[in-house]
Design a protein around this motif. Structure first.
Motif, mmCIF file in Angstrom:
data_model
loop_
_atom_site.group_PDB
_atom_site.id
_atom_site.type_symbol
_atom_site.label_atom_id
_atom_site.label_comp_id
_atom_site.label_asym_id
_atom_site.label_seq_id
_atom_site.Cartn_x
_atom_site.Cartn_y
_atom_site.Cartn_z
ATOM 1 N N GLU A 271 38.650 38.414 23.005
ATOM 2 C CA GLU A 271 39.693 38.036 23.979
ATOM 3 C C GLU A 271 39.892 39.346 24.632
ATOM 4 O OE1 GLU A 271 44.407 36.763 24.327
ATOM 5 O OE2 GLU A 271 43.268 36.531 22.379
ATOM 6 N N ALA A 272 39.794 39.470 25.857
ATOM 7 C CA ALA A 272 39.978 40.653 26.680
ATOM 8 C C ALA A 272 41.524 41.189 26.834
ATOM 9 C CB ALA A 272 39.399 40.432 28.401
ATOM 10 N N ILE A 273 41.713 42.195 26.774
ATOM 11 C CA ILE A 273 43.184 42.754 27.231
ATOM 12 C C ILE A 273 43.561 42.690 28.603
ATOM 13 C CG2 ILE A 273 44.582 44.540 26.922
ATOM 14 C CD1 ILE A 273 42.648 45.687 24.462
ATOM 15 N N ILE A 274 42.474 43.022 29.433
ATOM 16 C CA ILE A 274 42.819 43.130 30.858
ATOM 17 C C ILE A 274 41.727 42.071 31.585
ATOM 18 C CG2 ILE A 274 42.882 44.184 33.054
ATOM 19 C CD1 ILE A 274 43.254 46.770 31.131
ATOM 20 N N GLY A 275 42.245 41.013 32.397
ATOM 21 C CA GLY A 275 41.472 40.017 33.068
ATOM 22 C C GLY A 275 41.011 40.535 34.494
ATOM 23 N N THR A 276 40.412 39.557 35.270
ATOM 24 C CA THR A 276 39.698 39.756 36.561
ATOM 25 C C THR A 276 40.730 40.209 37.442
ATOM 26 O OG1 THR A 276 39.817 37.377 37.024
ATOM 27 C CG2 THR A 276 37.792 38.374 35.786
ATOM 28 N N ASP A 277 41.931 40.160 37.269
ATOM 29 C CA ASP A 277 43.012 40.857 38.495
ATOM 30 C C ASP A 277 42.411 42.338 38.438
ATOM 31 O OD1 ASP A 277 44.354 38.592 38.374
ATOM 32 O OD2 ASP A 277 45.842 39.160 37.149
ATOM 33 N N ALA A 278 42.078 42.783 37.666
ATOM 34 C CA ALA A 278 41.456 44.244 37.742
ATOM 35 C C ALA A 278 40.378 44.427 38.761
ATOM 36 C CB ALA A 278 41.118 44.687 36.559
ATOM 37 N N LEU A 279 39.710 43.278 39.078
ATOM 38 C CA LEU A 279 38.532 43.342 39.922
ATOM 39 C C LEU A 279 38.987 42.735 41.356
ATOM 40 C CD1 LEU A 279 35.741 41.814 37.861
ATOM 41 C CD2 LEU A 279 36.160 44.387 38.300
ATOM 42 N N ASN A 280 40.225 42.512 41.632
ATOM 43 C CA ASN A 280 40.651 41.899 42.786
ATOM 44 C C ASN A 280 41.707 43.025 43.396
ATOM 45 O OD1 ASN A 280 39.648 39.194 42.432
ATOM 46 N ND2 ASN A 280 41.348 38.690 41.266
ATOM 47 N N ASP A 281 42.041 43.771 42.890
ATOM 48 C CA ASP A 281 43.163 44.928 43.226
ATOM 49 C C ASP A 281 42.230 46.162 43.809
ATOM 50 O OD1 ASP A 281 46.059 45.777 43.454
ATOM 51 O OD2 ASP A 281 44.618 47.645 42.826
ATOM 52 N N TRP A 282 42.566 46.870 44.753
ATOM 53 C CA TRP A 282 41.705 47.975 45.239
ATOM 54 C C TRP A 282 41.755 49.173 44.412
ATOM 55 C CZ3 TRP A 282 38.878 48.139 49.746
ATOM 56 C CH2 TRP A 282 38.471 49.376 50.329
ATOM 57 N N THR A 283 43.026 49.498 44.040
ATOM 58 C CA THR A 283 43.084 50.531 42.969
ATOM 59 C C THR A 283 42.671 50.528 41.720
ATOM 60 O OG1 THR A 283 45.336 51.478 44.359
ATOM 61 C CG2 THR A 283 44.869 52.330 42.305
ATOM 62 N N TYR A 284 43.102 49.398 41.237
ATOM 63 C CA TYR A 284 42.283 48.906 39.881
ATOM 64 C C TYR A 284 40.916 49.014 40.007
ATOM 65 C CZ TYR A 284 46.407 47.012 37.390
ATOM 66 O OH TYR A 284 47.594 46.914 36.972
ATOM 67 N N ARG A 285 39.969 48.477 41.065
ATOM 68 C CA ARG A 285 38.656 48.453 41.007
ATOM 69 C C ARG A 285 38.255 49.939 41.077
ATOM 70 N NH1 ARG A 285 38.753 44.796 44.881
ATOM 71 N NH2 ARG A 285 37.905 46.041 46.501
ATOM 72 N N PHE A 286 38.946 50.811 41.720
ATOM 73 C CA PHE A 286 38.587 52.127 42.029
ATOM 74 C C PHE A 286 38.510 52.894 40.331
ATOM 75 C CE2 PHE A 286 38.751 56.489 42.667
ATOM 76 C CZ PHE A 286 38.015 56.837 44.011
ATOM 77 N N VAL A 287 39.534 52.526 39.749
ATOM 78 C CA VAL A 287 39.649 52.942 38.310
ATOM 79 C C VAL A 287 38.462 52.542 37.351
ATOM 80 C CG1 VAL A 287 41.001 53.030 36.343
ATOM 81 C CG2 VAL A 287 41.968 53.279 38.562
ATOM 82 N N VAL A 288 38.377 50.998 37.690
ATOM 83 C CA VAL A 288 36.966 50.683 36.824
ATOM 84 C C VAL A 288 35.800 51.174 37.251
ATOM 85 C CG1 VAL A 288 35.668 48.388 36.465
ATOM 86 C CG2 VAL A 288 38.298 48.383 36.410
ATOM 87 N N GLN A 289 35.668 51.613 38.484
ATOM 88 C CA GLN A 289 34.320 52.114 38.853
ATOM 89 C C GLN A 289 34.094 53.540 38.135
ATOM 90 O OE1 GLN A 289 33.771 50.813 43.583
ATOM 91 N NE2 GLN A 289 34.899 52.661 43.145
ATOM 92 N N LEU A 290 35.283 54.180 38.142
ATOM 93 C CA LEU A 290 35.176 55.568 37.186
ATOM 94 C C LEU A 290 34.532 55.400 35.858
ATOM 95 C CD1 LEU A 290 38.403 57.381 38.093
ATOM 96 C CD2 LEU A 290 36.213 57.487 39.430
ATOM 97 N N ALA A 291 34.915 54.416 35.226
ATOM 98 C CA ALA A 291 34.501 53.906 33.718
ATOM 99 C C ALA A 291 32.978 53.475 33.991
ATOM 100 C CB ALA A 291 35.370 52.982 33.239
ATOM 101 N N ALA A 292 32.654 52.716 34.953
ATOM 102 C CA ALA A 292 31.470 51.913 34.865
ATOM 103 C C ALA A 292 31.035 52.209 36.260
ATOM 104 C CB ALA A 292 31.634 50.394 34.720
#
Length: 373
Positions: A271-292
């Motif tokens: 089960e994921a702690i965080i869903g795909t909302d993190a891929l729909n928001d500009w700032t969230y995506r930027f943070v995810v990019q730093l990790a991947a």
């Protein structure tokens, strides 16, 4: 006042009102440069409702051509690396490869460049149509402007357009990521293409105390302007600026083809702690990019549901997220657990109070680039 002059003035008034054009020296420079002179070879207009995106040519003299030249929007000027508006009839479904940036972003970046007169030497990465190059020349003088364009044909058209205005800055055809050492050192470097990491050559060719203004982003489609100060020790640091600014990535920084997809039915699920909302928001995506930083995103229909997939072609790692009974499930495989890394990074960001992107700091050293908040 002619129609063209009136359209030009309306654009200047709009950019002044929205805060993009803030100071008199840049306003005077913009007033002298007619944008339509740099769009005489036409542009492509996106066709509404077309999936995938389709583009139709608009040539000089066509209905709406002049008006569009003075709209505050980006205009695609090349498709698929070689195709110009005059090359086709009808429509084309290929990716844009060159454009004329929306004027408000051009002048906002020139203002953010913080040039100091007199005799500020500026290196521009990405000549494009030559419009921003012309504005730089109008403000600083052509002898202080060097501009590099990767595409030789694009560079040739910009040279012609600038020549019609009697402007002859140093124009170079080549890889802008390498800078132009023959003209160094520069007081300012400005890039009108996106990069994933700031090239070492830009830092090496900027004098200590000089500034680099560039868009830093990634393959998940989130990016931001960064203004870096170059230091005596060959490093550069500075903040991200606000605005969700996006440019086409420099061609050497574009993602590799996905190729044959891995078997997405394999892997470990949780089960994921965080869903795909993190891929729909500009700032969230930027943070995810730093990790991947090597991940690309696509959506697929599998087993009657939509799956959001991150794929790192280089390592062969992937993560697929889907919703089931109100919960998000992630399935991962490969040497790097992509969604584990994304959730860990997002967790640290949340623990820090979810700072805005303008609170992030970029540091570039010979060992590499880091972005922290």
């Amino acid at each position: 006042m002619t129609d063209q002059a009136q359209l030009h003035q309306q654009l200047i008034d709009s950019m002044t009102a929205n805060g993009s054009l803030r100071t008199e020296p840049w306003k005077r420079a913009v007033e002298t440069i007619a944008r339509h002179e740099f769009l005489r070879t036409g542009f492509f207009r996106r066709l509404d409702g077309a999936v995938p995106s389709a583009w139709a040519p608009v040539l000089e003299g066509d209905a709406g051509w002049l008006e569009a030249c003075y709209e505050d929007e980006s205009l695609v000027t090349q498709i698929a690396g070689t195709i110009m508006p005059a090359d086709i009839r009808g429509q084309i479904m290929r990716d844009p490869t060159s454009s004329s940036t929306l004027p408000s972003l051009v002048v906002r970046m020139l203002e953010d460049l913080q040039v100091v007169e007199p005799e500020s030497k500026v290196l521009e990465i990405g000549t494009g149509t030559g419009y921003s190059t012309a504005v730089l020349c109008a403000r600083l003088g052509e002898e202080y402007v060097t501009s590099i364009e990767y595409d030789e044909e694009v560079a040739a058209r910009a040279r012609t357009a600038l020549g019609r205005r009697g402007m002859y800055p140093t124009l170079v055809s080549g890889d802008g990521l390498l800078g132009y050492a023959d003209g160094a050192p520069y007081d300012r470097v400005i890039a009108t293409c996106g990069v994933r990491t700031v090239p070492a050559a830009w830092i090496e060719q900027t004098r200590p105390g000089g500034l680099i203004l560039t868009t830093i982003g990634g393959w998940l489609g989130s990016s931001e302007l960064a203004r870096l100060t170059v230091h005596d020790n060959g490093t550069a640091t500075g903040p991200l600026l606000s605005g969700q600014v996006s440019f086409m990535l420099a061609r050497p920084h574009t993602p590799p083809a996905l190729g044959l997809l891995p078997d997405l039915s394999e892997g470990k699920e949780r089960e994921a702690i965080i869903g795909t909302d993190a891929l729909n928001d500009w700032t969230y995506r930027f943070v995810v990019q730093l990790a991947a930083p090597h991940a690309q995103h696509l959506t697929m229909e599998r087993d009657g549901r939509t799956e959001h997939v991150l794929i790192d072609v280089e390592s062969g790692s992937w993560a697929a997220l889907y919703e089931e009974d109100g919960r998000w499930i992630v399935r991962q495989d490969g040497p790097n657990a992509l969604w584990d890394a994304a959730e860990e990074q997002l967790g640290r960001w949340h623990a820090a109070g979810t700072p805005a992107l303008e609170e992030f700091t970029v540091s570039v050293t010979p060992q590499g680039q880091t972005i922290n908040w």
